[in-house]
Design a protein around this motif. Sequence first.
Motif, PDB file in Angstrom:
ATOM      1  N   ARG A 143       0.829  -1.214   0.000  1.00  0.00           N
ATOM      2  CA  ARG A 143       0.000   0.000   0.000  1.00  0.00           C
ATOM      3  C   ARG A 143       0.863   1.265   0.000  1.00  0.00           C
ATOM      4  O   ARG A 143       0.439   2.317  -0.463  1.00  0.00           O
ATOM      5  N   ALA A 144       2.062   1.165   0.585  1.00  0.00           N
ATOM      6  CA  ALA A 144       2.970   2.326   0.608  1.00  0.00           C
ATOM      7  C   ALA A 144       3.844   2.361  -0.650  1.00  0.00           C
ATOM      8  O   ALA A 144       4.716   3.226  -0.769  1.00  0.00           O
ATOM      9  N   GLY A 145       3.627   1.433  -1.576  1.00  0.00           N
ATOM     10  CA  GLY A 145       4.337   1.473  -2.860  1.00  0.00           C
ATOM     11  C   GLY A 145       5.456   0.465  -3.011  1.00  0.00           C
ATOM     12  O   GLY A 145       6.122   0.417  -4.049  1.00  0.00           O
ATOM     13  N   PHE A 146       5.684  -0.350  -1.997  1.00  0.00           N
ATOM     14  CA  PHE A 146       6.759  -1.339  -2.080  1.00  0.00           C
ATOM     15  C   PHE A 146       6.390  -2.443  -3.079  1.00  0.00           C
ATOM     16  O   PHE A 146       5.223  -2.779  -3.256  1.00  0.00           O
ATOM     17  N   ILE A 147       7.415  -3.010  -3.698  1.00  0.00           N
ATOM     18  CA  ILE A 147       7.251  -4.111  -4.635  1.00  0.00           C
ATOM     19  C   ILE A 147       7.801  -5.379  -3.984  1.00  0.00           C
ATOM     20  O   ILE A 147       8.903  -5.373  -3.413  1.00  0.00           O
ATOM     21  N   ARG A 148       7.048  -6.453  -4.107  1.00  0.00           N
ATOM     22  CA  ARG A 148       7.500  -7.741  -3.569  1.00  0.00           C
ATOM     23  C   ARG A 148       8.609  -8.293  -4.461  1.00  0.00           C
ATOM     24  O   ARG A 148       8.456  -8.361  -5.681  1.00  0.00           O
ATOM     25  N   LEU A 170      11.401  -0.569  -1.961  1.00  0.00           N
ATOM     26  CA  LEU A 170      10.918   0.676  -2.577  1.00  0.00           C
ATOM     27  C   LEU A 170      12.140   1.504  -2.975  1.00  0.00           C
ATOM     28  O   LEU A 170      13.071   1.665  -2.185  1.00  0.00           O
ATOM     29  N   LEU A 171      12.136   2.025  -4.211  1.00  0.00           N
ATOM     30  CA  LEU A 171      13.237   2.856  -4.693  1.00  0.00           C
ATOM     31  C   LEU A 171      12.849   4.331  -4.611  1.00  0.00           C
ATOM     32  O   LEU A 171      11.653   4.667  -4.658  1.00  0.00           O
ATOM     33  N   ASP A 172      13.858   5.189  -4.518  1.00  0.00           N
ATOM     34  CA  ASP A 172      13.563   6.619  -4.314  1.00  0.00           C
ATOM     35  C   ASP A 172      12.624   7.168  -5.392  1.00  0.00           C
ATOM     36  O   ASP A 172      11.674   7.877  -5.101  1.00  0.00           O
ATOM     37  N   HIS A 173      12.864   6.787  -6.662  1.00  0.00           N
ATOM     38  CA  HIS A 173      12.047   7.358  -7.743  1.00  0.00           C
ATOM     39  C   HIS A 173      10.667   6.712  -7.846  1.00  0.00           C
ATOM     40  O   HIS A 173       9.824   7.149  -8.630  1.00  0.00           O
ATOM     41  N   GLU A 174      10.425   5.682  -7.044  1.00  0.00           N
ATOM     42  CA  GLU A 174       9.098   5.043  -7.053  1.00  0.00           C
ATOM     43  C   GLU A 174       8.172   5.614  -5.981  1.00  0.00           C
ATOM     44  O   GLU A 174       6.964   5.437  -6.038  1.00  0.00           O
ATOM     45  N   TRP A 175       8.761   6.261  -4.979  1.00  0.00           N
ATOM     46  CA  TRP A 175       7.951   6.692  -3.832  1.00  0.00           C
ATOM     47  C   TRP A 175       7.047   7.863  -4.191  1.00  0.00           C
ATOM     48  O   TRP A 175       7.524   8.894  -4.661  1.00  0.00           O
TER      49      TRP A 175
END
Length: 183
Positions: A143-148, A170-175
């Motif tokens: 939900r916070a944008g992390f990818i499994r 989670l990568l900086d440019h994905e947040w």
Amino acid sequence: MVDITGARLGLRELRPDDVDAVYAIYGDEEATRHLSFEPRSREQVEAIVERSIASAGVDPRTEFATAVIRVDEVIGFARLALDPHSPRGATIGFALRPNVWGGGYGVETVHLLAALAFRTLDLHRIWGARAPLNEVSGRTMERAGFIREGTIREHVHVRGAWRDSVVYALLDHEWKTPAGFGG
Ligand SMILES: CC(C)(COP(=O)(O)OP(=O)(O)OC[C@H]1O[C@@H](n2cnc3c(N)ncnc32)[C@H](O)[C@@H]1OP(=O)(O)O)[C@@H](O)C(=O)NCCC(=O)NCCS
């Protein structure tokens, strides 16, 4: 000094008088069911808080163990530790008191850790590892944008057995900064 404010919660440095609030989480059977350790005693929590406060004074600092606060009440424990062999990478951990679960605070806490990582510390990548049975934690990170990303087999030894961990990052440019985090 960590002092970050989100929509409803904040992260601040731990203080010696936070022991009881952290013990309400780390000493709790339900809150620690899927963690990498069994419920802690009050003495153990006292030592954790002491160590955490000491770690804030290490130069260069590699560990950020913080209190999750709602107004001025501590409702959780959130930690970010720099990866020793990965520049601008860190692992995160978070736990909230059971009687506040289910109201979106978990997702906000993970966003606060992302703000600490990407805004304050200029990191590139953060990751968290959950127990296979801890699907709520996985949902919270997603939900916070992390990818499994996958599974670390037999990662931790806890409650007398080896346990896998499921990893999310989670990568900086994905947040995507959520509302209430100031732009
Ligand atoms: C993981 C934890 C921080 C989540 O906190 P929370 O405040 O309950 O989480 P949120 O309310 O933000 O919910 C996050 C997601 O999980 C879902 N969720 C929360 N509780 C749930 C439950 N009991 N069953 C199913 N889904 C649940 C929410 O619906 C939400 O997903 P959605 O947006 O798709 O609906 C909390 O459960 C906790 O402290 N657990 C113990 C420590 C722990 O496991 N930490 C993580 C270690 S890796």
